[in-house]
Motif scaffolding. Structure first.
Motif, PDB file in Angstrom:
ATOM      1  N   LEU A   1       0.857  -1.178   0.000  1.00  0.00           N
ATOM      2  CA  LEU A   1       0.000   0.000   0.000  1.00  0.00           C
ATOM      3  C   LEU A   1       0.897   1.233   0.000  1.00  0.00           C
ATOM      4  N   GLU A   2       0.516   2.247  -0.760  1.00  0.00           N
ATOM      5  CA  GLU A   2       1.308   3.473  -0.787  1.00  0.00           C
ATOM      6  C   GLU A   2       0.398   4.684  -0.926  1.00  0.00           C
ATOM      7  N   TYR A   3       0.723   5.692  -0.149  1.00  0.00           N
ATOM      8  CA  TYR A   3       0.022   6.973  -0.209  1.00  0.00           C
ATOM      9  C   TYR A   3       1.081   8.044  -0.342  1.00  0.00           C
ATOM     10  N   ASP A   4       0.893   8.953  -1.287  1.00  0.00           N
ATOM     11  CA  ASP A   4       1.842  10.039  -1.536  1.00  0.00           C
ATOM     12  C   ASP A   4       1.107  11.359  -1.381  1.00  0.00           C
ATOM     13  N   ALA A   5       1.617  12.228  -0.520  1.00  0.00           N
ATOM     14  CA  ALA A   5       0.974  13.528  -0.275  1.00  0.00           C
ATOM     15  C   ALA A   5       0.902  14.375  -1.541  1.00  0.00           C
ATOM     16  N   ALA A   6       1.750  14.090  -2.531  1.00  0.00           N
ATOM     17  CA  ALA A   6       1.701  14.831  -3.793  1.00  0.00           C
ATOM     18  C   ALA A   6       0.447  14.482  -4.601  1.00  0.00           C
ATOM     19  N   ASP A   7      -0.165  13.345  -4.314  1.00  0.00           N
ATOM     20  CA  ASP A   7      -1.414  12.923  -4.956  1.00  0.00           C
ATOM     21  C   ASP A   7      -2.374  12.544  -3.826  1.00  0.00           C
ATOM     22  N   PRO A   8      -2.866  13.532  -3.073  1.00  0.00           N
ATOM     23  CA  PRO A   8      -3.519  13.281  -1.785  1.00  0.00           C
ATOM     24  C   PRO A   8      -4.870  12.577  -1.835  1.00  0.00           C
ATOM     25  N   PHE A   9      -5.461  12.455  -2.989  1.00  0.00           N
ATOM     26  CA  PHE A   9      -6.765  11.792  -3.079  1.00  0.00           C
ATOM     27  C   PHE A   9      -6.653  10.298  -3.350  1.00  0.00           C
ATOM     28  N   ALA A  10      -5.449   9.807  -3.649  1.00  0.00           N
ATOM     29  CA  ALA A  10      -5.279   8.433  -4.128  1.00  0.00           C
ATOM     30  C   ALA A  10      -4.447   7.574  -3.180  1.00  0.00           C
ATOM     31  N   VAL A  11      -4.756   6.290  -3.176  1.00  0.00           N
ATOM     32  CA  VAL A  11      -3.896   5.285  -2.557  1.00  0.00           C
ATOM     33  C   VAL A  11      -3.610   4.231  -3.616  1.00  0.00           C
ATOM     34  N   ARG A  12      -2.402   3.717  -3.597  1.00  0.00           N
ATOM     35  CA  ARG A  12      -1.994   2.716  -4.574  1.00  0.00           C
ATOM     36  C   ARG A  12      -1.858   1.359  -3.891  1.00  0.00           C
ATOM     37  N   PHE A  13      -2.439   0.353  -4.512  1.00  0.00           N
ATOM     38  CA  PHE A  13      -2.329  -1.016  -4.038  1.00  0.00           C
ATOM     39  C   PHE A  13      -1.564  -1.789  -5.104  1.00  0.00           C
ATOM     40  N   THR A  14      -0.533  -2.510  -4.698  1.00  0.00           N
ATOM     41  CA  THR A  14       0.185  -3.383  -5.618  1.00  0.00           C
ATOM     42  C   THR A  14      -0.020  -4.812  -5.122  1.00  0.00           C
ATOM     43  N   PHE A  15      -0.688  -5.608  -5.946  1.00  0.00           N
ATOM     44  CA  PHE A  15      -1.026  -6.986  -5.604  1.00  0.00           C
ATOM     45  C   PHE A  15       0.050  -7.903  -6.167  1.00  0.00           C
ATOM     46  N   HIS A  16       0.643  -8.723  -5.301  1.00  0.00           N
ATOM     47  CA  HIS A  16       1.662  -9.688  -5.717  1.00  0.00           C
ATOM     48  C   HIS A  16       0.978 -11.040  -5.888  1.00  0.00           C
ATOM     49  N   LEU A  17       0.597 -11.319  -7.133  1.00  0.00           N
ATOM     50  CA  LEU A  17      -0.183 -12.516  -7.441  1.00  0.00           C
ATOM     51  C   LEU A  17       0.719 -13.738  -7.551  1.00  0.00           C
ATOM     52  N   PRO A  18       0.214 -14.897  -7.134  1.00  0.00           N
ATOM     53  CA  PRO A  18       1.031 -16.111  -7.227  1.00  0.00           C
ATOM     54  C   PRO A  18       1.366 -16.425  -8.685  1.00  0.00           C
ATOM     55  N   GLY A  19       2.646 -16.597  -8.962  1.00  0.00           N
ATOM     56  CA  GLY A  19       3.074 -16.981 -10.300  1.00  0.00           C
ATOM     57  C   GLY A  19       2.932 -15.908 -11.353  1.00  0.00           C
ATOM     58  N   GLY A  20       2.716 -14.665 -10.964  1.00  0.00           N
ATOM     59  CA  GLY A  20       2.541 -13.611 -11.957  1.00  0.00           C
ATOM     60  C   GLY A  20       3.262 -12.329 -11.568  1.00  0.00           C
ATOM     61  N   ASP A  21       3.190 -11.370 -12.444  1.00  0.00           N
ATOM     62  CA  ASP A  21       3.783 -10.065 -12.182  1.00  0.00           C
ATOM     63  C   ASP A  21       2.891  -9.277 -11.226  1.00  0.00           C
ATOM     64  N   PRO A  22       3.475  -8.370 -10.448  1.00  0.00           N
ATOM     65  CA  PRO A  22       2.654  -7.506  -9.582  1.00  0.00           C
ATOM     66  C   PRO A  22       1.669  -6.690 -10.416  1.00  0.00           C
ATOM     67  N   VAL A  23       0.498  -6.477  -9.844  1.00  0.00           N
ATOM     68  CA  VAL A  23      -0.553  -5.716 -10.517  1.00  0.00           C
ATOM     69  C   VAL A  23      -0.899  -4.524  -9.629  1.00  0.00           C
ATOM     70  N   GLY A  24      -0.842  -3.320 -10.204  1.00  0.00           N
ATOM     71  CA  GLY A  24      -1.135  -2.117  -9.439  1.00  0.00           C
ATOM     72  C   GLY A  24      -2.500  -1.542  -9.766  1.00  0.00           C
ATOM     73  N   TRP A  25      -3.169  -1.056  -8.738  1.00  0.00           N
ATOM     74  CA  TRP A  25      -4.445  -0.360  -8.889  1.00  0.00           C
ATOM     75  C   TRP A  25      -4.389   0.903  -8.042  1.00  0.00           C
ATOM     76  N   VAL A  26      -5.020   1.945  -8.530  1.00  0.00           N
ATOM     77  CA  VAL A  26      -5.112   3.195  -7.776  1.00  0.00           C
ATOM     78  C   VAL A  26      -6.562   3.359  -7.339  1.00  0.00           C
ATOM     79  N   PHE A  27      -6.741   3.612  -6.049  1.00  0.00           N
ATOM     80  CA  PHE A  27      -8.063   3.780  -5.465  1.00  0.00           C
ATOM     81  C   PHE A  27      -8.190   5.195  -4.918  1.00  0.00           C
ATOM     82  N   ALA A  28      -9.386   5.731  -4.923  1.00  0.00           N
ATOM     83  CA  ALA A  28      -9.643   6.966  -4.197  1.00  0.00           C
ATOM     84  C   ALA A  28      -9.561   6.647  -2.703  1.00  0.00           C
ATOM     85  N   ARG A  29      -8.802   7.436  -1.967  1.00  0.00           N
ATOM     86  CA  ARG A  29      -8.663   7.180  -0.524  1.00  0.00           C
ATOM     87  C   ARG A  29     -10.027   7.187   0.153  1.00  0.00           C
TER      88      ARG A  29
END
Length: 142
Positions: free
Chosen positions: A27-55
């Motif tokens: 999980l990552e939150y950056d004050a430079a983009d204060p409305f968003a939180v980023r989730f990076t999912f580490h899936l089994p056997g695959g590449d990480p997948v990132g999604w941006v959510f409204a906080r």
């Protein structure tokens, strides 16, 4: 002063009522983009997948059904100890379960960095306005 908040948690990728996989999520939150939180999912056997959510969506989803379109979050059970996150993409939908204590802890840390409702005060409004006005098609908007 740190301008980001980072966290890690375990979620469950739900395959069926009988089968789910534990996955690590950054999980990552950056004050430079204060409305968003980023989730990076580490899936089994695959590449990480990132999604941006409204906080605000994540905050609201802990206590009541929230979201529309590609992302929906809602509490599970009367104790509000877990949320269900449903992500839709052109390839299909993914259902995840997450414990609310870890999400609440992460969101509390983001709130200490930029309080909910104070997001616009955290950004450099003059720089954002200059960027908007410099965009093509805004030459003589007035």
């Amino acid at each position: 002063m740190h301008s980001t908040v980072q966290g890690h948690m375990v979620m469950h990728l739900v395959v069926s009522n009988e089968l789910s996989f534990r996955i690590m999520v950054d999980l990552e939150y950056d004050a430079a983009d204060p409305f968003a939180v980023r989730f990076t999912f580490h899936l089994p056997g695959g590449d990480p997948v990132g999604w941006v959510f409204a906080r605000e969506l994540v905050v609201d989803g802990i206590s009541r059904p929230s979201g529309e379109g590609d992302v929906r979050i809602h509490p599970v059970g009367a104790e509000l100890s877990e949320v269900r996150i449903v992500l839709h993409s052109p390839e299909g939908a993914a259902v995840l379960r997450a414990g609310t204590p870890a999400l609440i802890d992460f969101l509390a840390r983001t709130d200490r960095l930029v309080a909910m409702g104070e997001e616009t005060a955290a950004g450099d409004l003059d720089a954002q306005l200059a960027s908007i006005l410099a965009a093509p098609g805004c030459e003589n908007a007035g």
